[in-house]
Design a protein around this motif. Structure first.
Motif, PDB file in Angstrom:
ATOM      1  N   GLU A 103       0.654  15.323  -4.009  1.00 35.05           N
ATOM      2  CA  GLU A 103      -0.169  14.117  -4.171  1.00 35.05           C
ATOM      3  C   GLU A 103       0.473  13.088  -5.101  1.00 35.05           C
ATOM      4  O   GLU A 103       0.064  11.940  -5.151  1.00 35.05           O
ATOM      5  CB  GLU A 103      -1.555  14.438  -4.737  1.00 35.05           C
ATOM      6  CG  GLU A 103      -2.304  15.528  -4.036  1.00 35.05           C
ATOM      7  CD  GLU A 103      -1.782  16.894  -4.408  1.00 35.05           C
ATOM      8  OE1 GLU A 103      -1.644  17.175  -5.607  1.00 35.05           O
ATOM      9  OE2 GLU A 103      -1.469  17.676  -3.484  1.00 35.05           O
ATOM     10  N   LYS A 104       1.459  13.510  -5.886  1.00 33.28           N
ATOM     11  CA  LYS A 104       2.131  12.603  -6.823  1.00 33.28           C
ATOM     12  C   LYS A 104       3.273  11.839  -6.136  1.00 33.28           C
ATOM     13  O   LYS A 104       3.955  11.026  -6.751  1.00 33.28           O
ATOM     14  CB  LYS A 104       2.680  13.372  -8.028  1.00 33.28           C
ATOM     15  CG  LYS A 104       1.638  14.234  -8.718  1.00 33.28           C
ATOM     16  CD  LYS A 104       1.340  13.800 -10.120  1.00 33.28           C
ATOM     17  CE  LYS A 104       0.201  14.604 -10.711  1.00 33.28           C
ATOM     18  NZ  LYS A 104      -0.762  13.782 -11.427  1.00 33.28           N
ATOM     19  N   MET A 105       3.499  12.137  -4.876  1.00 33.31           N
ATOM     20  CA  MET A 105       4.502  11.435  -4.069  1.00 33.31           C
ATOM     21  C   MET A 105       3.884  10.126  -3.587  1.00 33.31           C
ATOM     22  O   MET A 105       2.673  10.040  -3.394  1.00 33.31           O
ATOM     23  CB  MET A 105       4.782  12.346  -2.851  1.00 33.31           C
ATOM     24  CG  MET A 105       6.022  12.056  -2.082  1.00 33.31           C
ATOM     25  SD  MET A 105       6.122  13.171  -0.636  1.00 33.31           S
ATOM     26  CE  MET A 105       6.528  14.728  -1.408  1.00 33.31           C
ATOM     27  N   THR A 106       4.692   9.087  -3.361  1.00 31.51           N
ATOM     28  CA  THR A 106       4.124   7.869  -2.780  1.00 31.51           C
ATOM     29  C   THR A 106       3.886   8.076  -1.278  1.00 31.51           C
ATOM     30  O   THR A 106       4.495   8.955  -0.653  1.00 31.51           O
ATOM     31  CB  THR A 106       5.039   6.641  -2.963  1.00 31.51           C
ATOM     32  OG1 THR A 106       6.248   6.849  -2.230  1.00 31.51           O
ATOM     33  CG2 THR A 106       5.362   6.389  -4.436  1.00 31.51           C
ATOM     34  N   VAL A 107       3.029   7.235  -0.732  1.00 29.05           N
ATOM     35  CA  VAL A 107       2.753   7.259   0.704  1.00 29.05           C
ATOM     36  C   VAL A 107       4.061   7.038   1.473  1.00 29.05           C
ATOM     37  O   VAL A 107       4.359   7.727   2.453  1.00 29.05           O
ATOM     38  CB  VAL A 107       1.717   6.152   1.047  1.00 29.05           C
ATOM     39  CG1 VAL A 107       1.541   6.023   2.557  1.00 29.05           C
ATOM     40  CG2 VAL A 107       0.387   6.428   0.347  1.00 29.05           C
ATOM     41  N   GLU A 108       4.876   6.108   0.972  1.00 30.16           N
ATOM     42  CA  GLU A 108       6.167   5.789   1.577  1.00 30.16           C
ATOM     43  C   GLU A 108       7.133   6.980   1.553  1.00 30.16           C
ATOM     44  O   GLU A 108       7.878   7.210   2.515  1.00 30.16           O
ATOM     45  CB  GLU A 108       6.744   4.621   0.768  1.00 30.16           C
ATOM     46  CG  GLU A 108       8.065   4.090   1.185  1.00 30.16           C
ATOM     47  CD  GLU A 108       8.572   3.016   0.214  1.00 30.16           C
ATOM     48  OE1 GLU A 108       9.079   2.010   0.688  1.00 30.16           O
ATOM     49  OE2 GLU A 108       8.456   3.193  -1.035  1.00 30.16           O
ATOM     50  N   MET A 114       2.021   3.113  -3.184  1.00 26.13           N
ATOM     51  CA  MET A 114       1.037   3.825  -3.993  1.00 26.13           C
ATOM     52  C   MET A 114       1.243   5.328  -3.813  1.00 26.13           C
ATOM     53  O   MET A 114       1.693   5.767  -2.757  1.00 26.13           O
ATOM     54  CB  MET A 114      -0.336   3.426  -3.418  1.00 26.13           C
ATOM     55  CG  MET A 114      -1.521   3.684  -4.279  1.00 26.13           C
ATOM     56  SD  MET A 114      -3.051   3.194  -3.398  1.00 26.13           S
ATOM     57  CE  MET A 114      -2.942   1.426  -3.411  1.00 26.13           C
ATOM     58  N   THR A 115       0.904   6.137  -4.824  1.00 30.48           N
ATOM     59  CA  THR A 115       0.990   7.579  -4.601  1.00 30.48           C
ATOM     60  C   THR A 115      -0.202   8.039  -3.755  1.00 30.48           C
ATOM     61  O   THR A 115      -1.233   7.369  -3.681  1.00 30.48           O
ATOM     62  CB  THR A 115       0.986   8.385  -5.917  1.00 30.48           C
ATOM     63  OG1 THR A 115      -0.269   8.197  -6.570  1.00 30.48           O
ATOM     64  CG2 THR A 115       2.126   7.966  -6.845  1.00 30.48           C
ATOM     65  N   VAL A 116      -0.031   9.213  -3.146  1.00 28.36           N
ATOM     66  CA  VAL A 116      -1.116   9.823  -2.369  1.00 28.36           C
ATOM     67  C   VAL A 116      -2.344   9.999  -3.268  1.00 28.36           C
ATOM     68  O   VAL A 116      -3.478   9.704  -2.872  1.00 28.36           O
ATOM     69  CB  VAL A 116      -0.639  11.185  -1.803  1.00 28.36           C
ATOM     70  CG1 VAL A 116      -1.773  11.937  -1.128  1.00 28.36           C
ATOM     71  CG2 VAL A 116       0.540  10.980  -0.836  1.00 28.36           C
ATOM     72  N   GLU A 117      -2.103  10.446  -4.497  1.00 25.00           N
ATOM     73  CA  GLU A 117      -3.164  10.665  -5.480  1.00 25.00           C
ATOM     74  C   GLU A 117      -3.900   9.359  -5.833  1.00 25.00           C
ATOM     75  O   GLU A 117      -5.129   9.348  -5.999  1.00 25.00           O
ATOM     76  CB  GLU A 117      -2.492  11.240  -6.741  1.00 25.00           C
ATOM     77  CG  GLU A 117      -3.371  11.550  -7.891  1.00 25.00           C
ATOM     78  CD  GLU A 117      -2.549  11.994  -9.115  1.00 25.00           C
ATOM     79  OE1 GLU A 117      -2.954  12.980  -9.739  1.00 25.00           O
ATOM     80  OE2 GLU A 117      -1.518  11.357  -9.448  1.00 25.00           O
ATOM     81  N   TYR A 121       0.815  -1.216   0.000  1.00 27.94           N
ATOM     82  CA  TYR A 121       0.000   0.000   0.000  1.00 27.94           C
ATOM     83  C   TYR A 121       0.854   1.275   0.000  1.00 27.94           C
ATOM     84  O   TYR A 121       0.567   2.229  -0.716  1.00 27.94           O
ATOM     85  CB  TYR A 121      -0.927  -0.008   1.228  1.00 27.94           C
ATOM     86  CG  TYR A 121      -1.696   1.260   1.423  1.00 27.94           C
ATOM     87  CD1 TYR A 121      -2.816   1.538   0.657  1.00 27.94           C
ATOM     88  CD2 TYR A 121      -1.278   2.212   2.358  1.00 27.94           C
ATOM     89  CE1 TYR A 121      -3.517   2.727   0.819  1.00 27.94           C
ATOM     90  CE2 TYR A 121      -1.966   3.400   2.527  1.00 27.94           C
ATOM     91  CZ  TYR A 121      -3.080   3.654   1.757  1.00 27.94           C
ATOM     92  OH  TYR A 121      -3.764   4.828   1.905  1.00 27.94           O
ATOM     93  N   GLU A 122       1.942   1.282   0.776  1.00 29.62           N
ATOM     94  CA  GLU A 122       2.762   2.506   0.922  1.00 29.62           C
ATOM     95  C   GLU A 122       3.472   2.891  -0.366  1.00 29.62           C
ATOM     96  O   GLU A 122       3.995   3.995  -0.497  1.00 29.62           O
ATOM     97  CB  GLU A 122       3.841   2.331   1.996  1.00 29.62           C
ATOM     98  CG  GLU A 122       3.370   1.819   3.328  1.00 29.62           C
ATOM     99  CD  GLU A 122       3.101   0.325   3.287  1.00 29.62           C
ATOM    100  OE1 GLU A 122       3.983  -0.427   2.876  1.00 29.62           O
ATOM    101  OE2 GLU A 122       1.963  -0.090   3.649  1.00 29.62           O
ATOM    102  N   ALA A 169       0.836   9.729 -18.350  1.00 27.68           N
ATOM    103  CA  ALA A 169      -0.530   9.789 -17.819  1.00 27.68           C
ATOM    104  C   ALA A 169      -1.257  11.047 -18.296  1.00 27.68           C
ATOM    105  O   ALA A 169      -2.462  11.039 -18.524  1.00 27.68           O
ATOM    106  CB  ALA A 169      -0.498   9.738 -16.294  1.00 27.68           C
ATOM    107  N   ILE A 207      -3.867   7.740 -13.467  1.00 28.93           N
ATOM    108  CA  ILE A 207      -3.059   8.081 -12.282  1.00 28.93           C
ATOM    109  C   ILE A 207      -1.784   7.238 -12.330  1.00 28.93           C
ATOM    110  O   ILE A 207      -1.838   6.019 -12.199  1.00 28.93           O
ATOM    111  CB  ILE A 207      -3.809   7.757 -10.970  1.00 28.93           C
ATOM    112  CG1 ILE A 207      -5.251   8.250 -11.018  1.00 28.93           C
ATOM    113  CG2 ILE A 207      -3.025   8.260  -9.768  1.00 28.93           C
ATOM    114  CD1 ILE A 207      -5.487   9.625 -10.518  1.00 28.93           C
ATOM    115  N   ALA A 220      -4.216   6.674  -3.864  1.00 30.42           N
ATOM    116  CA  ALA A 220      -5.032   6.320  -2.698  1.00 30.42           C
ATOM    117  C   ALA A 220      -6.296   7.170  -2.657  1.00 30.42           C
ATOM    118  O   ALA A 220      -7.389   6.678  -2.355  1.00 30.42           O
ATOM    119  CB  ALA A 220      -4.213   6.484  -1.413  1.00 30.42           C
TER     120      ALA A 220
END
Lengths: 243, 243
Positions: B15-20, A17-20, A14-15, B118, A107, A22
């Motif tokens: 938002e294009k950054m990953t959660v990690e 994935m980009t914020v966008e 999951y981590e 994209a 995305i 999610a």
């Protein structure tokens, strides 16, 4: 508004994935994908409807997404890695010609080349090629030509789909072609299960890679003439002149 | 523990950054990067220390990161896009040979090829090459060879650094080389300011691309023989056989 997000969920966890990405899944009523990818995200989005179709039914999966969007549902079509790299984004535009009322938003995500590179160290860094060894939709002659041209121009080469049950000797065949131009001492690496349970990597020579067994969850990296091993990692310098 | 995260922050917008990636920045005491990249993330991490160095001082920036990590600070070195694609990951391993006590973790991100794809639709989808037109660290003959080989094998080609003040005619030169193998009707596209203010894209023929002025914030996509325009987007099919 009839809307579909085509979402690259990254390598797995999951981590990654980009914020966008999610946020797009959160905004969706329905998440559609190949069974394995749906299982990767399901637990993080417990209130969503999920629809799955098997690996070979990609066109059906696209039609399903557009039909659900036509009913007014906000739909996410998920792909592992990046939706635009051996993913569903292209087919969605093709099928979408029949559904002009549905808006597509792509995305982007972390593809296996960059996700795997991070595990191996820094194997790409400079100019590189992505080549899939799957000849399901591409004639082998075309793949062969690309391997030879990429090797001749000393690109770093990242191989997707290096093996399958039916294609167990394809990595060896690919290495034999690359060896026409690259030294057998070229630094190479493989990454298994990027971002998932069982993630692992190995750095080795091109000679060794040729005789290495890999599976379909492996991504292969073949260095350029400058690529070296530093502290067990595969590292390509940024250029060809001293900094 | 002495730890440095080398973080790809994606094309620009948070938002294009990953959660990690966002988590790594949260865990860091200090964030180091080129001024422009630091400005992109600063507002989202108000309680961090930031250090910036100019564009040409990459080795100094790496040394700075390791020296801060040696003092016990958790450091993030940030790069736009992916840290391993024309980014700092490789140089960090090279400089890191002098700092064996510091552990490096590379966090992958969305690079301009996939982020730009994209925006344009689905131009990559299948086998593709990334080539930088910057000859600052790479002899032009090497770039030329790669352009010719990539064009001959009908790769989709994504060009990074297509222009700069000193290299205003490089895109035209690159197109002339590619035109030796690809049709002048090949579908191409450009994306400006991916994921940032002023994001925009255009789809055009290779003929038109040759005479198009671009700047250093533009990423260029040259299709393969199957690439087409669908509803104003640039779309490459997944393979060479009917699905």
């Amino acid at each position: 508004m009839n809307k579909i997000y085509v979402v690259g969920i990254g390598p797995g966890a999951y981590e990654k994935m980009t914020v966008e990405a999610a946020e797009a899944l959160k905004k969706s009523d329905m998440i559609i994908g190949y069974t394995v990818y749906v299982d990767l995200v399901k637990d993080h989005f417990p209130d969503k409807s999920f629809l799955t179709t098997p690996m070979t039914k990609e066109v059906d999966r696209c039609v399903l997404a557009f039909e659900e969007a036509k009913k007014g549902h906000v739909v996410s079509m998920i792909c592992s890695g990046d939706a635009g790299v051996y993913g569903m984004a292209g087919l969605m535009y093709e099928v979408g010609e029949q559904y002009p009322e549905v808006e597509l938003t792509i995305i982007p995500g972390v593809t296996a080349a960059t996700g795997g590179a991070a595990v191996l160290g820094a194997p790409l860094i400079h100019d590189f090629c992505l080549i899939s060894l799957s000849d399901l939709l591409t004639p082998w002659e075309k793949i062969e030509k690309r391997l030879l041209n990429a090797a001749e121009a000393d690109f770093v080469i990242c191989l997707y789909n290096p093996s399958s049950r039916k294609r167990h000797d394809y990595l060896a065949k690919a290495c034999d072609l690359v060896l026409r131009y690259k030294s057998e001492d070229t630094v190479c690496g493989i990454v298994e299960n990027i971002g998932r349970d069982g993630e692992g990597y190995r750095v080795m020579s091109l000679r060794k890679l040729r005789d290495t067994e890999v599976d379909m969850f492996t991504t292969v990296f073949i260095g350029n003439a400058q690529t070296k091993e530093i502290a067990g990692k595969m590292v390509t310098p940024r250029g060809y002149r001293d900094v």
